[in-house]
Design a protein around this motif. Structure first.
Motif, mmCIF file in Angstrom:
data_model
loop_
_atom_site.group_PDB
_atom_site.id
_atom_site.type_symbol
_atom_site.label_atom_id
_atom_site.label_comp_id
_atom_site.label_asym_id
_atom_site.label_seq_id
_atom_site.Cartn_x
_atom_site.Cartn_y
_atom_site.Cartn_z
ATOM 1 N N GLN A 176 48.938 26.759 40.397
ATOM 2 C CA GLN A 176 47.886 26.588 39.403
ATOM 3 C C GLN A 176 46.507 26.723 40.047
ATOM 4 O OE1 GLN A 176 49.634 27.168 36.495
ATOM 5 N NE2 GLN A 176 47.914 25.979 35.745
ATOM 6 N N PHE A 177 46.385 26.240 41.288
ATOM 7 C CA PHE A 177 45.122 26.360 42.000
ATOM 8 C C PHE A 177 44.773 27.827 42.215
ATOM 9 C CE2 PHE A 177 42.637 26.638 45.917
ATOM 10 C CZ PHE A 177 41.604 25.761 45.627
ATOM 11 N N LEU A 178 45.758 28.638 42.619
ATOM 12 C CA LEU A 178 45.506 30.060 42.845
ATOM 13 C C LEU A 178 45.125 30.777 41.549
ATOM 14 C CD1 LEU A 178 48.337 31.053 45.351
ATOM 15 C CD2 LEU A 178 45.935 30.620 45.840
ATOM 16 N N LYS A 179 45.590 30.261 40.426
ATOM 17 C CA LYS A 179 45.267 30.867 39.129
ATOM 18 C C LYS A 179 44.012 30.245 38.509
ATOM 19 C CE LYS A 179 49.463 30.140 37.519
ATOM 20 N NZ LYS A 179 50.659 30.132 36.642
ATOM 21 N N SER A 180 43.261 29.482 39.321
ATOM 22 C CA SER A 180 42.023 28.824 38.866
ATOM 23 C C SER A 180 42.289 27.839 37.737
ATOM 24 C CB SER A 180 40.977 29.865 38.426
ATOM 25 O OG SER A 180 40.661 30.735 39.475
ATOM 26 N N GLY A 181 43.510 27.329 37.664
ATOM 27 C CA GLY A 181 43.850 26.371 36.629
ATOM 28 C C GLY A 181 44.097 26.991 35.269
ATOM 29 N N GLY A 216 40.421 40.462 39.715
ATOM 30 C CA GLY A 216 40.381 39.122 40.304
ATOM 31 C C GLY A 216 40.755 39.058 41.771
ATOM 32 N N LYS A 217 40.627 40.152 42.497
ATOM 33 C CA LYS A 217 41.037 40.178 43.909
ATOM 34 C C LYS A 217 40.181 39.230 44.760
ATOM 35 C CE LYS A 217 40.527 44.697 44.205
ATOM 36 N NZ LYS A 217 40.233 45.036 42.801
ATOM 37 N N SER A 218 38.873 39.299 44.570
ATOM 38 C CA SER A 218 37.972 38.465 45.381
ATOM 39 C C SER A 218 38.168 36.982 45.082
ATOM 40 C CB SER A 218 36.515 38.859 45.133
ATOM 41 O OG SER A 218 36.289 40.201 45.496
ATOM 42 N N VAL A 219 38.302 36.656 43.810
ATOM 43 C CA VAL A 219 38.502 35.255 43.431
ATOM 44 C C VAL A 219 39.815 34.732 44.007
ATOM 45 C CG1 VAL A 219 38.867 33.684 41.484
ATOM 46 C CG2 VAL A 219 37.124 35.467 41.333
ATOM 47 N N LEU A 220 40.871 35.539 43.921
ATOM 48 C CA LEU A 220 42.161 35.121 44.457
ATOM 49 C C LEU A 220 42.085 34.940 45.971
ATOM 50 C CD1 LEU A 220 45.136 34.479 44.101
ATOM 51 C CD2 LEU A 220 45.617 36.935 44.170
ATOM 52 N N ALA A 221 41.375 35.827 46.662
ATOM 53 C CA ALA A 221 41.241 35.708 48.114
ATOM 54 C C ALA A 221 40.557 34.399 48.492
ATOM 55 C CB ALA A 221 40.456 36.893 48.661
ATOM 56 N N GLN A 222 39.516 34.048 47.768
ATOM 57 C CA GLN A 222 38.829 32.785 48.073
ATOM 58 C C GLN A 222 39.744 31.600 47.780
ATOM 59 O OE1 GLN A 222 34.843 32.435 46.709
ATOM 60 N NE2 GLN A 222 34.585 30.401 47.573
ATOM 61 N N ARG A 223 40.531 31.690 46.728
ATOM 62 C CA ARG A 223 41.466 30.607 46.403
ATOM 63 C C ARG A 223 42.535 30.463 47.496
ATOM 64 N NH1 ARG A 223 41.018 26.700 42.235
ATOM 65 N NH2 ARG A 223 39.082 27.283 41.230
ATOM 66 N N THR A 365 44.007 34.922 25.654
ATOM 67 C CA THR A 365 43.629 33.640 25.053
ATOM 68 C C THR A 365 43.382 32.558 26.101
ATOM 69 O OG1 THR A 365 44.821 34.170 23.007
ATOM 70 C CG2 THR A 365 44.328 31.846 23.418
ATOM 71 N N PRO A 366 44.284 32.340 27.063
ATOM 72 C CA PRO A 366 43.994 31.321 28.090
ATOM 73 C C PRO A 366 42.698 31.584 28.848
ATOM 74 C CG PRO A 366 46.305 31.970 28.210
ATOM 75 C CD PRO A 366 45.634 32.907 27.253
ATOM 76 N N ASN A 367 42.361 32.849 29.092
ATOM 77 C CA ASN A 367 41.124 33.158 29.807
ATOM 78 C C ASN A 367 39.892 32.925 28.946
ATOM 79 O OD1 ASN A 367 41.225 34.514 32.711
ATOM 80 N ND2 ASN A 367 43.148 34.969 31.647
ATOM 81 N N ILE A 368 40.024 33.146 27.634
ATOM 82 C CA ILE A 368 38.904 32.824 26.739
ATOM 83 C C ILE A 368 38.626 31.325 26.787
ATOM 84 C CG2 ILE A 368 38.203 32.687 24.318
ATOM 85 C CD1 ILE A 368 39.700 35.333 23.862
ATOM 86 N N VAL A 369 39.678 30.518 26.688
ATOM 87 C CA VAL A 369 39.522 29.058 26.752
ATOM 88 C C VAL A 369 38.891 28.643 28.078
ATOM 89 C CG1 VAL A 369 40.769 26.862 26.779
ATOM 90 C CG2 VAL A 369 41.441 28.661 25.166
#
Length: 533
Positions: A176-181, A216-223, A365-369
């Motif tokens: 879940q952390f890698l998926k930014s929750g 989302g490559k950069s965001v995933l790398a930081q996670r 939908t999950p990303n909109i939320v």
């Protein structure tokens, strides 16, 4: 019948016996319990301790004359070398004639080095040694005047399952952390994140993340870095680099540093980002943009952990983990001579291809939320959709008209714009309609235009001459669609948008792949603009 496996410990079991008569010795204690009759003791003795062991065995025979003691000579070059110790013990266990129907087997865990005990545990846990682990302890070891005793170490499935569930919960938190929750619903993406979480924790090798811009490559790398940092696997910094911004001498200097006076303007020594990432994680996003010299030096740095800064005769060392990102297919870049094959082999041990938004439509939908929650956190006010507005936006987002060329960046920007315009805290259909028009306009402007003679670049002239006009026109349209899409699966969905709804098993990518193969083409050939060799 009880059969024991145990290690002779020269410190605890041996030594000067005259001075140890009143001291606790684990293997001798093992044979002194009335409530634990031992029929046979398989005693594993290091070759250099045989003489000491024979004296101890004589004492054991007096203590427990009914026990048959069998001495096995073993040899460890290094008793703290896990691989060597496990191999020696594994060979003994593998050749032993176990008969669980006639005997109960135990592994005595109170003697031997910590490494040897761990190896015995692994042999029991894997059932290569089909027995229980047993611990002996001296008098008063647990206080309250307790006598010397023994106990088995519980490995029953119920407790083991509870422990496993704790690890699974921790693993789920890591995913879940890698998926930014974000509670993603795409099965393929969730499986990929599950594997990435495992690799991130277990491996220090390079990871290659590919996929379209905005996936989302950069965001995933930081996670990944933050996950490893939390577990104390990395102590250094996270150093992100967009290789598309590096050019010429500045690229070499930025990455590898330079010595004083290395070139005009090099007034001071510069460390370089590879050194900055020492003990940390280096993200080289768009690694395919690096020039030949940078690629060669990077390969050396990865293989040796050392490199020479520009203009310096002194090597610099840096131990970093690399994550490379690319929106290109680096295999095509290798074929075109723009990327080193040996460097690709080095960074491609773990390769994960992140899907674009159209391939993860369940996650819109999950990303909109998620984006609305982020907006509320940043701006201090909560914004939501009206029901009709949300339905209108979702209908558009899932439709073929929604190209999502920037993938999640497009979606994130879109939600932010609508939330900003919703002064009342509610996004209505009017705001949604204006946003849809804005998105469609931007995608039309960004749409790539295929050259008039693109089939001439893809197919030999004699092949084109043998095509019926029908086949040629159809192929031209298929290729045009492919050039507008960032992945094979996205192109397949567009081309088979009607027929796919009547199929129980959908594989748009395979249908398109087979169609292109009829003309000797593949996805890479279409996007590189040349016929495959």
């Amino acid at each position: 019948m009880n059969i024991m496996f145990g290690l002779f410990d020269p410190e605890l079991d041996g030594g000067d016996l005259s001075g140890r008569l009143n001291q606790w010795r684990p293997t001798l204690s093992l044979l002194s319990h009335v409530d634990l009759p031992v029929s046979r003791l398989e005693l594993l003795v290091q070759r250099g301790h045989l003489e000491m062991a024979q004296a101890a065995i004589a004492e054991m025979a007096v203590c427990s004359p009914e026990t048959r003691i069998v001495c096995h000579t073993i040899h460890f070059q290094d008793p703290w070398d896990f691989e060597e110790v496990f191999a020696v013990l594994h060979d003994i266990v593998e050749d032993y004639p176990f008969d669980p129907d006639k005997a109960d087997y135990f592994a005595h865990m109170s003697a031997g080095t910590h490494v040897a005990r761990i190896c015995l545990f692994l042999l029991c846990e894997s059932r290569l040694l089909p027995g229980r682990m047993l611990q002996t302890y001296p008098a008063d070891a647990y206080g309250q005047g307790a006598e010397a005793g023994w106990r088995t170490i519980d490995l029953t499935l119920a407790r083991y399952d509870r422990l496993a569930q704790r690890f699974e919960r921790r693993k789920a938190r890591g995913e879940q952390f890698l998926k930014s929750g974000i509670a993603t619903e795409n099965p393929a993406f969730n499986r990929m994140i599950d594997e990435i979480e495992t690799v991130a924790i277990a491996s220090q090798h390079p990871i290659l993340l590919t996929g379209p811009t905005g996936a989302g490559k950069s965001v995933l790398a930081q996670r990944i870095y933050e996950l490893k940092h939390q577990r104390h696997q990395l102590t250094g910094a996270f150093v992100p680099v967009n290789c598309a911004t590096l050019r010429g001498d500045a690229a070499m200097s930025t990455l590898f540093g330079h010595g004083k006076g290395a070139f005009t303007g090099a007034i001071n020594v510069r460390e370089g980002l590879l050194k900055t990432a020492d003990q940390g994680l280096l993200l080289l996003d768009e690694i395919g943009e690096l020039g030949p010299e940078e690629q060669a030096m990077l390969l050396t740095a990865l293989e040796k952990g050392r490199f020479y800064p520009i203009g310096s005769d002194r090597e610099v060392s840096s131990d970093f983990q690399l994550i490379a990102g690319s929106n290109r297919d680096l295999r095509i870049e290798v074929r075109a001579g723009r990327f080193r094959e040996d460097l690709l082999a080095r960074i491609n041990l773990w390769h994960f291809d992140l899907p674009g938004l159209r391939e993860r439509s369940e996650d819109i939908t999950p990303n909109i939320v998620f984006e609305l929650d982020k907006f509320a956190s940043r701006n201090g006010r909560q914004v939501n959709f009206n029901r009709e507005a949300m339905q209108r936006y979702l209908d558009f987002a899932h439709s073929p008209s929604a190209m999502w060329r920037g993938n999640f960046r497009d979606l994130n920007a879109s939600v932010t714009r609508m939330a900003t315009l919703a002064g009342s805290g509610r996004i209505d259909t009017q705001i949604v309609e204006r946003e849809i028009s804005r998105l469609e306009w931007s995608w039309i402007r960004e749409q790539p235009i295929a050259p008039e003679s693109f089939l001439d670049q893809l197919l030999p002239s004699d092949t084109i001459d043998q095509l019926d006009l029908f086949d040629r026109l159809q192929l031209e349209q298929v290729v045009k669609v492919c050039l507008k899409c960032v992945s094979l699966s996205e192109a397949g969905r567009r081309l088979f948008g009607v027929s796919r709804t009547h199929k129980t098993s959908i594989n748009d990518s395979d249908r398109l792949r087979k169609y292109l193969a009829r003309f000797g083409l593949d996805w890479g050939a279409v996007h590189s603009g040349r016929h495959p060799d």
